[in-house]
Motif scaffolding. Structure first.
Motif, PDB file in Angstrom:
ATOM      1  N   LEU A 151       0.825  -1.208   0.000  1.00 55.14           N
ATOM      2  CA  LEU A 151       0.000   0.000   0.000  1.00 55.14           C
ATOM      3  C   LEU A 151       0.859   1.258   0.000  1.00 55.14           C
ATOM      4  O   LEU A 151       0.525   2.252  -0.643  1.00 55.14           O
ATOM      5  N   GLY A 152       1.976   1.211   0.725  1.00 56.76           N
ATOM      6  CA  GLY A 152       2.837   2.384   0.791  1.00 56.76           C
ATOM      7  C   GLY A 152       3.332   2.803  -0.576  1.00 56.76           C
ATOM      8  O   GLY A 152       3.400   3.999  -0.892  1.00 56.76           O
ATOM      9  N   ALA A 153       3.686   1.830  -1.408  1.00 55.65           N
ATOM     10  CA  ALA A 153       4.154   2.143  -2.759  1.00 55.65           C
ATOM     11  C   ALA A 153       3.013   2.510  -3.698  1.00 55.65           C
ATOM     12  O   ALA A 153       3.256   2.949  -4.821  1.00 55.65           O
ATOM     13  N   LEU A 154       1.784   2.338  -3.232  1.00 53.27           N
ATOM     14  CA  LEU A 154       0.614   2.750  -4.027  1.00 53.27           C
ATOM     15  C   LEU A 154       0.049   4.088  -3.569  1.00 53.27           C
ATOM     16  O   LEU A 154      -0.949   4.553  -4.111  1.00 53.27           O
ATOM     17  N   VAL A 155       0.691   4.718  -2.589  1.00 52.60           N
ATOM     18  CA  VAL A 155       0.215   6.025  -2.121  1.00 52.60           C
ATOM     19  C   VAL A 155       0.415   7.087  -3.187  1.00 52.60           C
ATOM     20  O   VAL A 155      -0.470   7.913  -3.437  1.00 52.60           O
ATOM     21  N   GLU A 156       1.580   7.081  -3.849  1.00 52.53           N
ATOM     22  CA  GLU A 156       1.860   8.130  -4.835  1.00 52.53           C
ATOM     23  C   GLU A 156       0.876   8.086  -6.002  1.00 52.53           C
ATOM     24  O   GLU A 156       0.246   9.114  -6.313  1.00 52.53           O
ATOM     25  N   PRO A 157       0.664   6.956  -6.677  1.00 48.42           N
ATOM     26  CA  PRO A 157      -0.373   6.949  -7.714  1.00 48.42           C
ATOM     27  C   PRO A 157      -1.761   7.188  -7.137  1.00 48.42           C
ATOM     28  O   PRO A 157      -2.607   7.822  -7.777  1.00 48.42           O
ATOM     29  N   GLY A 158      -1.987   6.702  -5.916  1.00 46.54           N
ATOM     30  CA  GLY A 158      -3.283   6.940  -5.278  1.00 46.54           C
ATOM     31  C   GLY A 158      -3.545   8.405  -5.026  1.00 46.54           C
ATOM     32  O   GLY A 158      -4.681   8.876  -5.146  1.00 46.54           O
ATOM     33  N   GLY A 159      -2.503   9.157  -4.679  1.00 43.28           N
ATOM     34  CA  GLY A 159      -2.676  10.592  -4.452  1.00 43.28           C
ATOM     35  C   GLY A 159      -3.105  11.316  -5.706  1.00 43.28           C
ATOM     36  O   GLY A 159      -3.933  12.239  -5.664  1.00 43.28           O
ATOM     37  N   ASN A 160      -2.545  10.919  -6.854  1.00 43.56           N
ATOM     38  CA  ASN A 160      -2.992  11.484  -8.125  1.00 43.56           C
ATOM     39  C   ASN A 160      -4.464  11.169  -8.375  1.00 43.56           C
ATOM     40  O   ASN A 160      -5.248  12.034  -8.766  1.00 43.56           O
ATOM     41  N   ALA A 161      -4.824   9.911  -8.154  1.00 47.10           N
ATOM     42  CA  ALA A 161      -6.195   9.481  -8.400  1.00 47.10           C
ATOM     43  C   ALA A 161      -7.176  10.154  -7.449  1.00 47.10           C
ATOM     44  O   ALA A 161      -8.264  10.570  -7.852  1.00 47.10           O
ATOM     45  N   LEU A 162      -6.798  10.258  -6.182  1.00 47.18           N
ATOM     46  CA  LEU A 162      -7.657  10.934  -5.214  1.00 47.18           C
ATOM     47  C   LEU A 162      -7.927  12.368  -5.649  1.00 47.18           C
ATOM     48  O   LEU A 162      -9.065  12.847  -5.600  1.00 47.18           O
ATOM     49  N   ARG A 163      -6.887  13.067  -6.077  1.00 48.25           N
ATOM     50  CA  ARG A 163      -7.061  14.451  -6.505  1.00 48.25           C
ATOM     51  C   ARG A 163      -7.982  14.539  -7.731  1.00 48.25           C
ATOM     52  O   ARG A 163      -8.780  15.473  -7.851  1.00 48.25           O
ATOM     53  N   ALA A 164      -7.874  13.565  -8.643  1.00 45.29           N
ATOM     54  CA  ALA A 164      -8.749  13.566  -9.810  1.00 45.29           C
ATOM     55  C   ALA A 164     -10.199  13.365  -9.394  1.00 45.29           C
ATOM     56  O   ALA A 164     -11.109  14.049  -9.888  1.00 45.29           O
ATOM     57  N   ALA A 165     -10.428  12.411  -8.473  1.00 46.55           N
ATOM     58  CA  ALA A 165     -11.793  12.185  -8.000  1.00 46.55           C
ATOM     59  C   ALA A 165     -12.331  13.399  -7.257  1.00 46.55           C
ATOM     60  O   ALA A 165     -13.496  13.786  -7.416  1.00 46.55           O
ATOM     61  N   GLN A 166     -11.482  14.018  -6.450  1.00 46.57           N
ATOM     62  CA  GLN A 166     -11.914  15.213  -5.725  1.00 46.57           C
ATOM     63  C   GLN A 166     -12.230  16.357  -6.678  1.00 46.57           C
ATOM     64  O   GLN A 166     -13.175  17.117  -6.460  1.00 46.57           O
ATOM     65  N   ALA A 167     -11.443  16.486  -7.748  1.00 49.99           N
ATOM     66  CA  ALA A 167     -11.666  17.562  -8.707  1.00 49.99           C
ATOM     67  C   ALA A 167     -13.000  17.414  -9.418  1.00 49.99           C
ATOM     68  O   ALA A 167     -13.581  18.409  -9.895  1.00 49.99           O
ATOM     69  N   ALA A 168     -13.515  16.186  -9.500  1.00 50.60           N
ATOM     70  CA  ALA A 168     -14.822  15.966 -10.120  1.00 50.60           C
ATOM     71  C   ALA A 168     -15.962  16.392  -9.214  1.00 50.60           C
ATOM     72  O   ALA A 168     -17.118  16.465  -9.659  1.00 50.60           O
ATOM     73  N   GLU A 169     -15.646  16.674  -7.938  1.00 51.83           N
ATOM     74  CA  GLU A 169     -16.641  17.128  -6.957  1.00 51.83           C
ATOM     75  C   GLU A 169     -17.862  16.219  -6.923  1.00 51.83           C
ATOM     76  O   GLU A 169     -19.011  16.657  -7.008  1.00 51.83           O
ATOM     77  N   LEU A 170     -17.592  14.926  -6.767  1.00 49.34           N
ATOM     78  CA  LEU A 170     -18.657  13.932  -6.785  1.00 49.34           C
ATOM     79  C   LEU A 170     -19.410  13.899  -5.467  1.00 49.34           C
ATOM     80  O   LEU A 170     -18.821  14.003  -4.391  1.00 49.34           O
ATOM     81  N   THR A 171     -20.709  13.730  -5.567  1.00 51.00           N
ATOM     82  CA  THR A 171     -21.555  13.529  -4.400  1.00 51.00           C
ATOM     83  C   THR A 171     -22.326  12.230  -4.591  1.00 51.00           C
ATOM     84  O   THR A 171     -22.445  11.726  -5.718  1.00 51.00           O
ATOM     85  N   PRO A 172     -22.846  11.633  -3.518  1.00 51.23           N
ATOM     86  CA  PRO A 172     -23.571  10.370  -3.652  1.00 51.23           C
ATOM     87  C   PRO A 172     -24.673  10.463  -4.703  1.00 51.23           C
ATOM     88  O   PRO A 172     -25.464  11.405  -4.714  1.00 51.23           O
TER      89      PRO A 172
END
Length: 343
Positions: A151-172
């Protein structure tokens, strides 16, 4: 007495990668030396291997170089000015190392510093495809017990993905379409699902779409199969030059398009449609602002990206992975990890 050395994967020219003995790093003032436990190989590394990476042609990088920017490990030593409490901590690190003095850095945007180094990528800063790595202690993030080296080595790509999901401003209840079921696309899909969105993925190959379905994304389509649905957000996580425009076509008026993929040639969108559809477009570079939140999401099991890792190999197999070879016994996931301790 000779200086200590270590094994490292060294890229000497396009298509030429070998394991060499190189000087082991020493912690300069403000730095930590980390024993590397796990490293992810990503598309950027492949572009350096093929010689296509723009930084090679822009003077930001040159051969020989040591790749590896998605990593996790244990702090072995620290330099002057660093609290020794860091020694023994399990950590991962930010790829982007700003100069710390420019206006962008002072405003908290070191990941777009014009004079930045990027670990294993830019400015001559050696990467983590080696037994040890030296980085500024300010770039480190401690990993809690629940976040293992995978998981630690997946944090860096995960951080990119998290920011992309956050930028979409998704709600339920929002419906999001993610273009590209590779590592970043699937990670983005996982964060979007955790936000309560209805997630659709569009890809090209049956194998990648089958894998997406196997990790819980039933709505995985080819472009020809894509249903005629209103998408509140579209996230482009591909390297296809035509898909940024397609994303704008597919998104609902007043929706959001997020661009995290990079094509090898210029891509274009018609800004008239951007205005006439009242669409917000966001570009994402770097995991830096999303690293802490990604670690927290992994620790809380809100997202578990472990199935994305197809296999873990040693340094001797890095060249084969970069060349696109499918390692015997590898699973169907898109990501390969390297354990530099493996012989």
């Amino acid at each position: 007495m000779s200086a200590p050395t270590m094994r490292a994967a060294v890229l000497t020219a396009p298509g030429e990668c070998s394991v060499q003995r190189v000087p082991a790093p020493r912690a300069a003032a403000g730095e930590a030396v980390v024993d590397v436990e796990r490293v992810g190989v990503c598309g950027t590394d492949v572009e350096f291997f093929t010689g296509e990476m723009a930084y090679l042609h822009e003077g930001h990088a040159q051969f020989p170089m040591r790749l590896g920017h998605e990593w996790a490990g244990v702090v072995r030593a620290v330099g002057d000015g660093v609290d020794p409490v860091w020694i023994g901590r399990r950590v991962m690190g930010d790829t982007m190392l700003g100069d710390g003095t420019c206006r962008r850095c002072r405003r908290g945007h070191q990941h777009v510093c014009a004079r930045r180094q990027e670990v294993g990528i830019r400015g001559g800063r050696p990467g983590a495809l080696a037994e040890q790595l030296a980085v500024p202690v300010t770039s480190l993030h401690e990993l809690p017990d629940g976040v293992d080296p995978v998981l630690g080595a997946l944090v860096e790509p995960g951080g990119n993905a998290l920011r992309a999901a956050q930028a979409a401003e998704l709600t339920p209840g929002d419906r999001v379409l993610i273009l590209g079921p590779g590592t970043i696309g699937l990670l983005t899909a996982m964060f979007a699902r955790a936000a309560g969105a209805e997630v659709h993925l569009m890809g090209q190959t049956g194998a990648s779409l089958d894998f997406a379905r196997s990790v819980g994304f039933a709505s995985a389509w080819t472009e020809q199969q894509l249903p005629d649905l209103p998408f509140d957000a579209v996230i482009d996580a591909t390297n296809a030059a035509y898909l940024p425009a397609r994303a704008l076509d597919l998104v609902e008026p007043a929706g959001r398009v997020v661009y995290i993929g990079l094509a090898g040639t210029p891509s274009q969108i018609d800004t008239r449609w951007l205005a006439l559809k009242d669409v917000t477009a966001v570009g994402i570079l770097s995991a830096s602002p999303g690293l802490a939140a990604t670690i927290a999401a992994y620790a809380a099991r809100q997202v578990d990206p472990r199935p994305l890792v197809a296999a873990t190999v040693g340094l001797d197999q890095v060249g084969a992975v970069l060349a696109g070879e499918r390692i015997p016994g590898a699973g169907p996931g898109p990501k390969f990890h390297v354990d530099p301790r493996t012989r």
